[in-house]
Design a protein around this motif. Structure first.
Motif, PDB file in Angstrom:
ATOM      1  N   ALA A   1       0.853  12.020  -0.681  1.00 31.69           N
ATOM      2  CA  ALA A   1       0.443  13.431  -0.293  1.00 31.69           C
ATOM      3  C   ALA A   1      -0.379  13.247   0.966  1.00 31.69           C
ATOM      4  CB  ALA A   1      -0.142  14.212  -1.257  1.00 31.69           C
ATOM      5  N   ASN A   2      -0.477  12.413   1.659  1.00 34.92           N
ATOM      6  CA  ASN A   2      -1.087  11.937   3.097  1.00 34.92           C
ATOM      7  C   ASN A   2      -2.739  12.011   2.821  1.00 34.92           C
ATOM      8  OD1 ASN A   2       0.210  11.572   5.356  1.00 34.92           O
ATOM      9  ND2 ASN A   2       0.307  13.501   6.309  1.00 34.92           N
ATOM     10  N   LYS A   3      -2.991  11.705   1.520  1.00 35.63           N
ATOM     11  CA  LYS A   3      -4.611  11.599   0.951  1.00 35.63           C
ATOM     12  C   LYS A   3      -4.695  10.764   0.043  1.00 35.63           C
ATOM     13  CE  LYS A   3      -4.762  15.755  -1.702  1.00 35.63           C
ATOM     14  NZ  LYS A   3      -5.537  17.271  -1.761  1.00 35.63           N
ATOM     15  N   TYR A   4      -3.649  10.126  -0.733  1.00 35.35           N
ATOM     16  CA  TYR A   4      -4.047   9.432  -1.797  1.00 35.35           C
ATOM     17  C   TYR A   4      -3.773   7.932  -1.413  1.00 35.35           C
ATOM     18  CZ  TYR A   4      -4.911  13.934  -4.414  1.00 35.35           C
ATOM     19  OH  TYR A   4      -5.531  14.937  -4.681  1.00 35.35           O
ATOM     20  N   LEU A   5      -4.474   7.102  -1.457  1.00 33.62           N
ATOM     21  CA  LEU A   5      -4.172   5.640  -0.973  1.00 33.62           C
ATOM     22  C   LEU A   5      -4.065   4.776  -2.179  1.00 33.62           C
ATOM     23  CD1 LEU A   5      -3.357   3.217   1.116  1.00 33.62           C
ATOM     24  CD2 LEU A   5      -5.997   3.010   1.362  1.00 33.62           C
ATOM     25  N   PHE A   6      -2.971   4.019  -2.639  1.00 31.35           N
ATOM     26  CA  PHE A   6      -2.847   3.154  -3.517  1.00 31.35           C
ATOM     27  C   PHE A   6      -2.883   1.944  -2.879  1.00 31.35           C
ATOM     28  CE2 PHE A   6      -1.862   7.186  -5.496  1.00 31.35           C
ATOM     29  CZ  PHE A   6      -2.628   7.242  -6.587  1.00 31.35           C
ATOM     30  N   GLN A   7      -3.653   0.962  -3.062  1.00 25.93           N
ATOM     31  CA  GLN A   7      -3.593  -0.321  -2.475  1.00 25.93           C
ATOM     32  C   GLN A   7      -2.753  -1.294  -3.206  1.00 25.93           C
ATOM     33  OE1 GLN A   7      -7.560  -1.518  -2.023  1.00 25.93           O
ATOM     34  NE2 GLN A   7      -7.954  -0.372  -0.125  1.00 25.93           N
ATOM     35  N   ARG A   8      -2.304  -2.220  -2.393  1.00 23.76           N
ATOM     36  CA  ARG A   8      -1.133  -3.205  -2.927  1.00 23.76           C
ATOM     37  C   ARG A   8      -2.117  -4.094  -4.158  1.00 23.76           C
ATOM     38  NH1 ARG A   8       0.364  -8.720   0.038  1.00 23.76           N
ATOM     39  NH2 ARG A   8       1.891  -9.388  -1.588  1.00 23.76           N
ATOM     40  N   GLY A   9      -1.148  -4.193  -4.906  1.00 23.23           N
ATOM     41  CA  GLY A   9      -1.843  -5.240  -6.347  1.00 23.23           C
ATOM     42  C   GLY A   9      -2.231  -4.026  -7.404  1.00 23.23           C
ATOM     43  N   ALA A  10      -2.347  -2.964  -7.134  1.00 18.10           N
ATOM     44  CA  ALA A  10      -3.010  -1.858  -8.014  1.00 18.10           C
ATOM     45  C   ALA A  10      -1.915  -1.631  -9.107  1.00 18.10           C
ATOM     46  CB  ALA A  10      -3.386  -0.552  -7.274  1.00 18.10           C
ATOM     47  N   MET A  11      -2.608  -1.033 -10.115  1.00 18.98           N
ATOM     48  CA  MET A  11      -1.471  -0.697 -11.208  1.00 18.98           C
ATOM     49  C   MET A  11      -1.219   0.818 -11.273  1.00 18.98           C
ATOM     50  SD  MET A  11      -1.750  -1.492 -15.270  1.00 18.98           S
ATOM     51  CE  MET A  11      -3.415  -1.867 -15.260  1.00 18.98           C
ATOM     52  N   LEU A  12      -0.104   1.418 -11.216  1.00 17.03           N
ATOM     53  CA  LEU A  12      -0.134   2.783 -11.071  1.00 17.03           C
ATOM     54  C   LEU A  12       0.918   3.357 -12.678  1.00 17.03           C
ATOM     55  CD1 LEU A  12      -0.155   5.461  -9.457  1.00 17.03           C
ATOM     56  CD2 LEU A  12       2.056   4.717  -8.654  1.00 17.03           C
ATOM     57  N   GLN A  13       0.114   4.392 -13.255  1.00 15.32           N
ATOM     58  CA  GLN A  13       0.876   4.919 -14.135  1.00 15.32           C
ATOM     59  C   GLN A  13       0.857   6.202 -13.980  1.00 15.32           C
ATOM     60  OE1 GLN A  13      -1.902   3.869 -17.587  1.00 15.32           O
ATOM     61  NE2 GLN A  13      -0.196   2.843 -18.506  1.00 15.32           N
ATOM     62  N   ILE A  14       2.367   6.910 -14.234  1.00 12.66           N
ATOM     63  CA  ILE A  14       2.820   8.206 -14.065  1.00 12.66           C
ATOM     64  C   ILE A  14       3.329   8.785 -15.396  1.00 12.66           C
ATOM     65  CG2 ILE A  14       4.285   9.838 -12.606  1.00 12.66           C
ATOM     66  CD1 ILE A  14       4.206   7.845 -10.465  1.00 12.66           C
ATOM     67  N   PRO A  15       2.927   9.723 -15.877  1.00 11.46           N
ATOM     68  CA  PRO A  15       3.206  10.161 -17.308  1.00 11.46           C
ATOM     69  C   PRO A  15       4.783  10.679 -17.122  1.00 11.46           C
ATOM     70  CG  PRO A  15       1.148  11.334 -16.724  1.00 11.46           C
ATOM     71  CD  PRO A  15       1.654  10.433 -15.732  1.00 11.46           C
ATOM     72  N   ALA A  16       5.538  10.393 -17.811  1.00 11.09           N
ATOM     73  CA  ALA A  16       6.959  10.822 -17.913  1.00 11.09           C
ATOM     74  C   ALA A  16       7.194  12.005 -17.697  1.00 11.09           C
ATOM     75  CB  ALA A  16       7.906  10.136 -19.131  1.00 11.09           C
TER      76      ALA A  16
ATOM     77  N   ASP B   1       0.887  -1.068  -0.108  1.00 11.00           N
ATOM     78  CA  ASP B   1       0.062  -0.022  -0.107  1.00 11.00           C
ATOM     79  C   ASP B   1       0.883   1.307   0.049  1.00 11.00           C
ATOM     80  OD1 ASP B   1      -2.147  -1.525   0.136  1.00 11.00           O
ATOM     81  OD2 ASP B   1      -2.710  -1.094   2.250  1.00 11.00           O
ATOM     82  N   VAL B   2       0.498   2.279  -0.789  1.00 12.48           N
ATOM     83  CA  VAL B   2       1.307   3.501  -0.893  1.00 12.48           C
ATOM     84  C   VAL B   2       0.293   4.739  -0.525  1.00 12.48           C
ATOM     85  CG1 VAL B   2       2.761   4.931  -2.304  1.00 12.48           C
ATOM     86  CG2 VAL B   2       2.946   2.625  -2.434  1.00 12.48           C
ATOM     87  N   LEU B   3       0.653   5.543   0.277  1.00  9.74           N
ATOM     88  CA  LEU B   3      -0.196   6.764   0.599  1.00  9.74           C
ATOM     89  C   LEU B   3       0.774   8.026   0.221  1.00  9.74           C
ATOM     90  CD1 LEU B   3      -2.714   7.816   1.783  1.00  9.74           C
ATOM     91  CD2 LEU B   3      -1.066   8.004   4.121  1.00  9.74           C
TER      92      LEU B   3
END
Length: 148
Positions: free
Chosen positions: A74-89, A70-72
């Motif tokens: 900015a102390n407000k957006y929780l991304f849970q384990r197993g989720a896929m995350l994309q960040i524009p380069a 799990d990743v939090l």
């Protein structure tokens, strides 16, 4: 890259001179010019830095990562384990806290000298294993060019 180089005449002239000095062999008998890609990689530091900066500024990739924990953010957006995350380069490559005040400006010498120590994996913490092959393929067409 042609746009980024040709719209800067001084940069174009410097890169041409660097390549002439370090990476071109002329065989007058065969009337050929040979471009040595290893010499470009090892001795044409402005050209290589310009290429890396072009990739940094112009990339439109969106690296994808699967979260192992799990990743939090900015102390407000929780991304849970197993989720896929994309960040524009562009978010990573133009972040002022990583690249300084002029992060959004094209700086062909950014990867020279002390800045050269910065990881070439600027688009993600994981460096693409095919990056050297791809860079080499970009310049392959330059071998044994007939003299004009």
């Amino acid at each position: 890259m042609p746009f980024d180089v040709y719209c800067r005449p001084d940069l174009l002239q410097s890169i041409r001179e660097e390549v002439r000095q370090h990476a071109i062999r002329v065989d007058h008998q065969k009337k050929t010019y040979t471009i040595d890609l290893a010499a470009i990689r090892d001795h044409c530091i402005l050209l290589v830095s310009t290429f890396q900066e072009m990739l940094r500024v112009r990339s439109s990739a969106a690296p994808t990562r699967f979260l192992h924990d799990d990743v939090l953010l900015a102390n407000k957006y929780l991304f849970q384990r197993g989720a896929m995350l994309q960040i524009p380069a562009q978010c990573l490559n133009q972040e002022k806290s990583n690249w300084g005040t002029y992060a959004r400006e094209f700086n062909p010498s950014r990867f020279m000298g002390k800045a050269k120590q910065r990881s070439p994996g600027y688009m993600s913490p994981n460096i693409c294993p095919g990056r050297n092959f791809a860079s080499g393929e970009i310049g392959r067409c330059g071998h044994d060019v007939p003299a004009v």
